[in-house]
Design a protein around this motif. Sequence first.
Motif, mmCIF file in Angstrom:
data_model
loop_
_atom_site.group_PDB
_atom_site.id
_atom_site.type_symbol
_atom_site.label_atom_id
_atom_site.label_comp_id
_atom_site.label_asym_id
_atom_site.label_seq_id
_atom_site.Cartn_x
_atom_site.Cartn_y
_atom_site.Cartn_z
ATOM 1 N N GLU A 10 0.820 -1.208 0.000
ATOM 2 C CA GLU A 10 0.000 0.000 0.000
ATOM 3 C C GLU A 10 0.860 1.266 0.000
ATOM 4 O O GLU A 10 0.332 2.377 0.059
ATOM 5 C CB GLU A 10 -0.927 -0.006 1.210
ATOM 6 C CG GLU A 10 -1.964 -1.124 1.176
ATOM 7 C CD GLU A 10 -2.937 -1.057 2.339
ATOM 8 O OE1 GLU A 10 -2.736 -0.177 3.207
ATOM 9 O OE2 GLU A 10 -3.883 -1.852 2.392
ATOM 10 N N ALA A 11 2.178 1.116 -0.096
ATOM 11 C CA ALA A 11 3.097 2.258 -0.053
ATOM 12 C C ALA A 11 3.246 2.858 -1.445
ATOM 13 O O ALA A 11 4.231 2.642 -2.144
ATOM 14 C CB ALA A 11 4.455 1.828 0.494
ATOM 15 N N MET A 12 2.232 3.629 -1.864
ATOM 16 C CA MET A 12 2.201 4.206 -3.202
ATOM 17 C C MET A 12 2.397 5.718 -3.120
ATOM 18 O O MET A 12 1.702 6.398 -2.364
ATOM 19 C CB MET A 12 0.864 3.892 -3.875
ATOM 20 C CG MET A 12 0.532 2.400 -3.936
ATOM 21 S SD MET A 12 1.649 1.489 -5.004
ATOM 22 C CE MET A 12 1.143 2.143 -6.595
ATOM 23 N N ALA A 13 3.342 6.241 -3.907
ATOM 24 C CA ALA A 13 3.652 7.671 -3.905
ATOM 25 C C ALA A 13 3.345 8.277 -5.272
ATOM 26 O O ALA A 13 3.605 7.665 -6.309
ATOM 27 C CB ALA A 13 5.118 7.894 -3.555
ATOM 28 N N SER A 14 2.812 9.492 -5.293
ATOM 29 C CA SER A 14 2.484 10.179 -6.536
ATOM 30 C C SER A 14 3.756 10.596 -7.274
ATOM 31 O O SER A 14 4.713 11.088 -6.672
ATOM 32 C CB SER A 14 1.635 11.414 -6.252
ATOM 33 O OG SER A 14 1.391 12.142 -7.434
ATOM 34 N N VAL A 15 3.768 10.397 -8.605
ATOM 35 C CA VAL A 15 4.866 10.849 -9.461
ATOM 36 C C VAL A 15 4.417 12.050 -10.293
ATOM 37 O O VAL A 15 5.043 13.092 -10.294
ATOM 38 C CB VAL A 15 5.372 9.708 -10.373
ATOM 39 C CG1 VAL A 15 6.472 10.210 -11.305
ATOM 40 C CG2 VAL A 15 5.869 8.529 -9.546
ATOM 41 N N VAL A 16 3.288 11.902 -11.024
ATOM 42 C CA VAL A 16 2.739 13.017 -11.791
ATOM 43 C C VAL A 16 1.258 12.758 -12.049
ATOM 44 O O VAL A 16 0.863 11.629 -12.326
ATOM 45 C CB VAL A 16 3.495 13.230 -13.122
ATOM 46 C CG1 VAL A 16 3.334 12.052 -14.068
ATOM 47 C CG2 VAL A 16 3.063 14.523 -13.813
ATOM 48 N N ASP A 17 0.461 13.804 -11.934
ATOM 49 C CA ASP A 17 -0.978 13.732 -12.178
ATOM 50 C C ASP A 17 -1.277 14.536 -13.442
ATOM 51 O O ASP A 17 -1.103 15.758 -13.465
ATOM 52 C CB ASP A 17 -1.744 14.295 -10.982
ATOM 53 C CG ASP A 17 -3.252 14.115 -11.105
ATOM 54 O OD1 ASP A 17 -3.724 13.740 -12.199
ATOM 55 O OD2 ASP A 17 -3.955 14.361 -10.106
ATOM 56 N N LEU A 18 -1.717 13.854 -14.505
ATOM 57 C CA LEU A 18 -1.960 14.493 -15.795
ATOM 58 C C LEU A 18 -3.434 14.819 -16.016
ATOM 59 O O LEU A 18 -3.852 15.086 -17.143
ATOM 60 C CB LEU A 18 -1.444 13.596 -16.923
ATOM 61 C CG LEU A 18 0.055 13.294 -16.884
ATOM 62 C CD1 LEU A 18 0.436 12.329 -17.996
ATOM 63 C CD2 LEU A 18 0.866 14.576 -16.984
ATOM 64 N N GLY A 19 -4.228 14.804 -14.957
ATOM 65 C CA GLY A 19 -5.647 15.110 -15.087
ATOM 66 C C GLY A 19 -6.416 13.922 -15.620
ATOM 67 O O GLY A 19 -6.081 12.772 -15.367
ATOM 68 N N SER A 289 7.308 16.105 -11.931
ATOM 69 C CA SER A 289 6.053 16.823 -12.163
ATOM 70 C C SER A 289 6.307 18.272 -12.574
ATOM 71 O O SER A 289 5.647 18.803 -13.477
ATOM 72 C CB SER A 289 5.187 16.779 -10.906
ATOM 73 O OG SER A 289 3.947 17.393 -11.129
ATOM 74 N N ALA A 290 7.300 18.923 -11.971
ATOM 75 C CA ALA A 290 7.612 20.309 -12.324
ATOM 76 C C ALA A 290 8.179 20.400 -13.741
ATOM 77 O O ALA A 290 7.879 21.346 -14.484
ATOM 78 C CB ALA A 290 8.609 20.892 -11.321
ATOM 79 N N ARG A 291 8.976 19.425 -14.150
ATOM 80 C CA ARG A 291 9.544 19.444 -15.497
ATOM 81 C C ARG A 291 8.467 19.165 -16.544
ATOM 82 O O ARG A 291 8.503 19.702 -17.648
ATOM 83 C CB ARG A 291 10.690 18.440 -15.592
ATOM 84 C CG ARG A 291 11.924 18.903 -14.807
ATOM 85 C CD ARG A 291 13.140 18.062 -15.074
ATOM 86 N NE ARG A 291 13.118 16.806 -14.345
ATOM 87 C CZ ARG A 291 13.019 15.613 -14.902
ATOM 88 N NH1 ARG A 291 12.909 15.497 -16.205
ATOM 89 N NH2 ARG A 291 13.017 14.526 -14.148
ATOM 90 N N VAL A 292 7.484 18.348 -16.192
ATOM 91 C CA VAL A 292 6.344 18.110 -17.077
ATOM 92 C C VAL A 292 5.568 19.406 -17.287
ATOM 93 O O VAL A 292 5.172 19.753 -18.415
ATOM 94 C CB VAL A 292 5.438 17.012 -16.492
ATOM 95 C CG1 VAL A 292 4.079 16.997 -17.187
ATOM 96 C CG2 VAL A 292 6.115 15.654 -16.604
ATOM 97 N N ALA A 293 5.351 20.144 -16.232
ATOM 98 C CA ALA A 293 4.616 21.409 -16.328
ATOM 99 C C ALA A 293 5.339 22.397 -17.242
ATOM 100 O O ALA A 293 4.699 23.157 -17.978
ATOM 101 C CB ALA A 293 4.422 22.004 -14.940
ATOM 102 N N LYS A 294 6.668 22.383 -17.226
ATOM 103 C CA LYS A 294 7.432 23.291 -18.097
ATOM 104 C C LYS A 294 7.266 22.915 -19.571
ATOM 105 O O LYS A 294 7.163 23.799 -20.437
ATOM 106 C CB LYS A 294 8.907 23.291 -17.717
ATOM 107 C CG LYS A 294 9.726 24.319 -18.501
ATOM 108 C CD LYS A 294 11.171 24.351 -18.062
ATOM 109 C CE LYS A 294 11.921 25.504 -18.736
ATOM 110 N NZ LYS A 294 11.816 25.513 -20.200
ATOM 111 N N VAL A 295 7.258 21.614 -19.886
ATOM 112 C CA VAL A 295 7.016 21.187 -21.267
ATOM 113 C C VAL A 295 5.681 21.751 -21.745
ATOM 114 O O VAL A 295 5.579 22.274 -22.864
ATOM 115 C CB VAL A 295 7.032 19.643 -21.373
ATOM 116 C CG1 VAL A 295 6.537 19.196 -22.755
ATOM 117 C CG2 VAL A 295 8.427 19.105 -21.119
#
Length: 411
Positions: A10-19, A289-295
């Motif tokens: 159950e140890a799941m961490a968010s990487v990126v949320d694309l909506g 996630s921040a680098r995705v937002a820049k793209v």
Amino acid sequence: MTRCRLCGSEAMASVVDLGATPPCESFLAAGQLDKPEPAYPLHLRVCTDCWLAQIPPLITPEETFSEYAYFSSYSTSWVEHARTFVTDAVQRLGLGTDAFVVEVASNDGYLLKHVVDRGIRCLGIEPSVNVGATARDAGVPTLTEFLSPDTGSAVRAEHGPADLVVANNVYAHIPDVVGFTQGLRALVADDGWVSIEVQHLLTLIEENQYDTIYHEHFQYYTVASAIRALASGGLSLVDVELLPTHGGSIRLWARPAEVAGEPTARVAEVLDREKAAGLQELSGYTEFSARVAKVRRDLLRFLIDAAERGETVVGYGAPGKGNTLLNHCGIRPDLLAYTVDRNPYKHGRFTPGTRIPILSPDRIAADKPDYVLVLPWNLRAELVEQLSFVHDWGGRLVFPIPELSIVEVKA
């Protein structure tokens, strides 16, 4: 998602949320444009116990692959990649005319046709009815099924064990990792080989390749997590190759655990690279996630500026990855008039969610746009050559990944 599909943690961490986006291959016919279109969350998480990156299984493989819009043979470089693989595998494994080769997710026969040409007995296992029919028409024996332990056992009982099982670009497409891996083990001979190609999470993270996150891809592998996945079905990793395909892939060579022996030095080298990149701890994922937002910002800024200058921008290609990018960026026909694709199956249709028309490639030469946005950026070398004619009117190519790049092509 509350539990890892591989280890149950159950140890799941968010990487990126694309909506939320529609399924990336659900291209729309004109008659569907006024109808509701389902969209599903696209949120990548990583298990901090086994480090398998994954999205929730919100759509089933049956929904995606019963009829499929992707035909591998429309990519010249991909067909050549398959031909080279067959040549090398035959030599590496000493496969003769008495051998048996099975490919899982064999698509339109793009790879097995090279096996047929060598006189080696083979079978494709392809779930998509329309794509499998194309393979059979090309002379490639093809079974229309999804791989499961039962399917693997049935094929083995009818055709015998496979000396080589190939699974290219499918290991990410199945939500039941354990059952699929058990199916591979059921197919392969006790002294046989399994070759798997899948995108490498290391390059996905390092090169901002977030558009390859879509609902067909349920998980994203490092070599470390692939070792865990293979072991779940009784297979052990023997060797690994780093490939340039799809922006950076790994080819996993595995064997039944009983005969595998020690892995090559290349396995340890890649594991060390992954560890150095922080992919076995959360630090390797926190900036993605921040680098995705820049793209997204850079691409939208370019398109908006071009529109305000009165310049025309059209797309090239309608790949699944392109639909993740278009939906995440909110790009509509006001910013991208249309896109083109070599696959006639897509002509006259519209991209899911963003409703951008898909036309024949000859439209580009007719319209002479100022810019061509290349959506299958992973085929950059191939497409820079194919699209060199845009130089004739001073057009330029635009690549959005790993960062915005505007290219003046040479005739």
